[in-house]
Design an enzyme around this catalytic site. Structure first.
Site, PDB file in Angstrom:
ATOM      1  N   SER A 178      -2.911   4.526 -14.096  1.00 44.20           N
ATOM      2  CA  SER A 178      -3.820   4.171 -15.216  1.00 44.20           C
ATOM      3  C   SER A 178      -4.080   2.678 -15.391  1.00 44.20           C
ATOM      4  O   SER A 178      -4.839   2.310 -16.280  1.00 44.20           O
ATOM      5  CB  SER A 178      -3.323   4.729 -16.570  1.00 44.20           C
ATOM      6  OG  SER A 178      -3.700   6.071 -16.748  1.00 44.20           O
ATOM      7  N   THR A 179      -3.452   1.832 -14.574  1.00 45.01           N
ATOM      8  CA  THR A 179      -3.567   0.387 -14.864  1.00 45.01           C
ATOM      9  C   THR A 179      -4.744  -0.294 -14.167  1.00 45.01           C
ATOM     10  O   THR A 179      -4.930  -1.501 -14.304  1.00 45.01           O
ATOM     11  CB  THR A 179      -2.281  -0.372 -14.469  1.00 45.01           C
ATOM     12  OG1 THR A 179      -2.102  -0.274 -13.047  1.00 45.01           O
ATOM     13  CG2 THR A 179      -1.072   0.168 -15.178  1.00 45.01           C
ATOM     14  N   GLY A 180      -5.537   0.486 -13.403  1.00 49.01           N
ATOM     15  CA  GLY A 180      -6.702  -0.087 -12.733  1.00 49.01           C
ATOM     16  C   GLY A 180      -7.962   0.290 -13.493  1.00 49.01           C
ATOM     17  O   GLY A 180      -8.211  -0.196 -14.600  1.00 49.01           O
ATOM     18  N   TYR A 232      -8.627   2.720 -15.231  1.00 50.85           N
ATOM     19  CA  TYR A 232      -8.378   3.310 -16.560  1.00 50.85           C
ATOM     20  C   TYR A 232      -7.844   2.302 -17.586  1.00 50.85           C
ATOM     21  O   TYR A 232      -7.617   2.658 -18.737  1.00 50.85           O
ATOM     22  CB  TYR A 232      -7.465   4.526 -16.436  1.00 50.85           C
ATOM     23  CG  TYR A 232      -8.155   5.768 -15.890  1.00 50.85           C
ATOM     24  CD1 TYR A 232      -9.514   5.772 -15.564  1.00 50.85           C
ATOM     25  CD2 TYR A 232      -7.442   6.954 -15.691  1.00 50.85           C
ATOM     26  CE1 TYR A 232     -10.135   6.922 -15.069  1.00 50.85           C
ATOM     27  CE2 TYR A 232      -8.062   8.103 -15.200  1.00 50.85           C
ATOM     28  CZ  TYR A 232      -9.407   8.084 -14.889  1.00 50.85           C
ATOM     29  OH  TYR A 232     -10.015   9.223 -14.407  1.00 50.85           O
ATOM     30  N   VAL A 289      -6.366   3.499  -5.755  1.00 47.64           N
ATOM     31  CA  VAL A 289      -5.308   4.150  -4.971  1.00 47.64           C
ATOM     32  C   VAL A 289      -5.736   5.560  -4.552  1.00 47.64           C
ATOM     33  O   VAL A 289      -5.372   6.037  -3.472  1.00 47.64           O
ATOM     34  CB  VAL A 289      -3.960   4.116  -5.744  1.00 47.64           C
ATOM     35  CG1 VAL A 289      -3.956   4.994  -6.964  1.00 47.64           C
ATOM     36  CG2 VAL A 289      -2.808   4.454  -4.819  1.00 47.64           C
ATOM     37  N   ASP A 290      -6.532   6.203  -5.369  1.00 47.37           N
ATOM     38  CA  ASP A 290      -7.054   7.545  -5.045  1.00 47.37           C
ATOM     39  C   ASP A 290      -7.866   7.490  -3.745  1.00 47.37           C
ATOM     40  O   ASP A 290      -7.659   8.311  -2.826  1.00 47.37           O
ATOM     41  CB  ASP A 290      -7.941   7.992  -6.227  1.00 47.37           C
ATOM     42  CG  ASP A 290      -8.228   9.477  -6.256  1.00 47.37           C
ATOM     43  OD1 ASP A 290      -7.693  10.205  -5.410  1.00 47.37           O
ATOM     44  OD2 ASP A 290      -8.990   9.902  -7.148  1.00 47.37           O
ATOM     45  N   ASP A 340       0.833  -1.199   0.000  1.00 46.62           N
ATOM     46  CA  ASP A 340       0.000   0.000   0.000  1.00 46.62           C
ATOM     47  C   ASP A 340       0.874   1.258   0.000  1.00 46.62           C
ATOM     48  O   ASP A 340       1.670   1.465   0.921  1.00 46.62           O
ATOM     49  CB  ASP A 340      -0.861  -0.068   1.276  1.00 46.62           C
ATOM     50  CG  ASP A 340      -1.802   1.100   1.420  1.00 46.62           C
ATOM     51  OD1 ASP A 340      -1.809   2.000   0.568  1.00 46.62           O
ATOM     52  OD2 ASP A 340      -2.540   1.095   2.428  1.00 46.62           O
ATOM     53  N   ILE A 341       0.685   2.107  -0.974  1.00 46.15           N
ATOM     54  CA  ILE A 341       1.524   3.305  -1.120  1.00 46.15           C
ATOM     55  C   ILE A 341       1.338   4.288   0.044  1.00 46.15           C
ATOM     56  O   ILE A 341       2.248   5.047   0.365  1.00 46.15           O
ATOM     57  CB  ILE A 341       1.245   3.987  -2.485  1.00 46.15           C
ATOM     58  CG1 ILE A 341       2.408   4.885  -2.894  1.00 46.15           C
ATOM     59  CG2 ILE A 341      -0.074   4.749  -2.476  1.00 46.15           C
ATOM     60  CD1 ILE A 341       2.360   5.331  -4.349  1.00 46.15           C
TER      61      ILE A 341
HETATM   62  N1  APR Z   1      -1.356   1.459  -3.055  1.00 46.54           N
HETATM   63  C1  APR Z   1      -0.702   1.304  -4.234  1.00 46.54           C
HETATM   64  N2  APR Z   1      -1.333   0.962  -5.379  1.00 46.54           N
HETATM   65  C2  APR Z   1      -2.669   0.744  -5.321  1.00 46.54           C
HETATM   66  C3  APR Z   1      -3.420   0.895  -4.122  1.00 46.54           C
HETATM   67  C4  APR Z   1      -2.711   1.265  -2.947  1.00 46.54           C
HETATM   68  N3  APR Z   1      -3.310   1.438  -1.784  1.00 46.54           N
HETATM   69  N4  APR Z   1      -4.725   0.616  -4.410  1.00 46.54           N
HETATM   70  C5  APR Z   1      -4.778   0.291  -5.714  1.00 46.54           C
HETATM   71  N5  APR Z   1      -3.557   0.368  -6.270  1.00 46.54           N
HETATM   72  C6  APR Z   1      -3.128   0.127  -7.660  1.00 46.54           C
HETATM   73  C7  APR Z   1      -3.987  -0.764  -8.512  1.00 46.54           C
HETATM   74  O1  APR Z   1      -3.674  -2.123  -8.276  1.00 46.54           O
HETATM   75  C8  APR Z   1      -3.572  -0.333  -9.906  1.00 46.54           C
HETATM   76  O2  APR Z   1      -2.434  -1.083 -10.332  1.00 46.54           O
HETATM   77  O3  APR Z   1      -3.141   1.348  -8.339  1.00 46.54           O
HETATM   78  C9  APR Z   1      -3.125   1.100  -9.743  1.00 46.54           C
HETATM   79  C10 APR Z   1      -3.987   2.110 -10.443  1.00 46.54           C
HETATM   80  O4  APR Z   1      -5.358   1.749 -10.337  1.00 46.54           O
HETATM   81  P1  APR Z   1      -6.507   2.803 -10.014  1.00 46.54           P
HETATM   82  O5  APR Z   1      -6.391   3.255  -8.610  1.00 46.54           O
HETATM   83  O6  APR Z   1      -7.788   2.234 -10.468  1.00 46.54           O
HETATM   84  O7  APR Z   1      -6.090   4.096 -10.922  1.00 46.54           O
HETATM   85  P2  APR Z   1      -6.305   4.389 -12.503  1.00 46.54           P
HETATM   86  O8  APR Z   1      -6.350   3.174 -13.326  1.00 46.54           O
HETATM   87  O9  APR Z   1      -5.292   5.447 -12.840  1.00 46.54           O
HETATM   88  O10 APR Z   1      -7.759   5.004 -12.550  1.00 46.54           O
HETATM   89  C11 APR Z   1      -7.997   6.279 -12.019  1.00 46.54           C
HETATM   90  O11 APR Z   1      -9.790   5.553 -10.619  1.00 46.54           O
HETATM   91  O12 APR Z   1     -10.223   5.784  -8.411  1.00 46.54           O
HETATM   92  C12 APR Z   1     -10.378   6.345  -9.584  1.00 46.54           C
HETATM   93  O13 APR Z   1     -10.427   8.685  -9.046  1.00 46.54           O
HETATM   94  C13 APR Z   1      -9.705   7.694  -9.743  1.00 46.54           C
HETATM   95  O14 APR Z   1     -11.150   8.066 -11.573  1.00 46.54           O
HETATM   96  C14 APR Z   1      -9.810   7.787 -11.207  1.00 46.54           C
HETATM   97  C15 APR Z   1      -9.453   6.417 -11.686  1.00 46.54           C
END
Ligand code: APR
Length: 167
Positions: free
Chosen positions: A115-117, A119, A31-32, A8-9
């Site tokens: 962007s890998t979640g 998005y 992660v947001d 977890d970041i």
């Molecule tokens: N710590 C580190 N990495 C994390 C955590 C955490 N606590 N939680 C999730 N991740 C990883 C996911 O496994 C993924 O590899 O973060 C990466 C990015 O995934 P998302 O959080 O879905 O971000 P993204 O694909 O950039 O999408 C952004 O999602 O939550 C919304 O507000 C955000 O609309 C935006 C979109």
């Protein structure tokens, strides 16, 4: 130095952590959501004061209740098949985040896999871009925080391919 960690970041002791934010900087899931939950409500207030942020760009706020002094909110591209400048925009996120960290005097920064979640950016290409855009940075410590264990392997492979050492 480039480093790879799992987990977890929000738990990392670095000067700046990068958030994978949305263009409205309004908080969200993934992660947001984790970063906003750990930083506390002042983070959302600080984001509101900044307004919005274009894909490919980033904005900086304090870290509030986080261990990190700063949060750099980078807005990655939504993957739409690869013909909509997704690669250029993801590269730009890493560059802008590094610029802001250096301007803020940070010595260390941690990136999630932007962007890998939600998005849906392909993970292998995202890992290669992350390594390529950070490998020549003057920032002393750059950490890739891979929440998904599969990403650890991808980052190692990407680093090996271009002869970069990941600690
Ligand atoms: N710590 C580190 N990495 C994390 C955590 C955490 N606590 N939680 C999730 N991740 C990883 C996911 O496994 C993924 O590899 O973060 C990466 C990015 O995934 P998302 O959080 O879905 O971000 P993204 O694909 O950039 O999408 C952004 O999602 O939550 C919304 O507000 C955000 O609309 C935006 C979109």
């Amino acid at each position: 130095m480039l480093m790879l960690v799992g987990g977890d970041i929000t738990k990392l002791e670095v000067d700046a952590i990068v958030n994978a934010a949305n263009a409205a900087l309004s908080g969200g899931g993934g992660v947001d959501g984790a970063i906003h939950a750990a930083a506390g409500p002042e983070l959302l207030a600080a984001c509101r004061a900044l307004g919005s942020c274009e894909p490919g760009d980033a904005k900086i706020t304090p870290g509030f209740a986080l261990l990190a002094k700063h949060v750099i909110h980078a807005v990655g591209p939504v993957w739409r098949g690869g013909d909509y400048e997704e690669e250029r925009l993801l590269r730009s996120c890493y560059r802008r985040a590094l610029e802001l960290a250096i301007e803020a005097g940070a010595q260390s920064i941690a990136f999630p896999c932007i962007s890998t979640g939600a998005y849906r950016f392909p993970r292998p290409l995202a890992a290669a871009i992350a390594i390529d855009e950070t490998r020549h940075s003057t920032l002393p410590r750059i950490v890739f925080c891979c929440f998904d264990p599969g990403d650890i392997r991808l980052y190692r492979r990407s680093a090996d391919t271009v002869g970069v050492q990941l600690h």
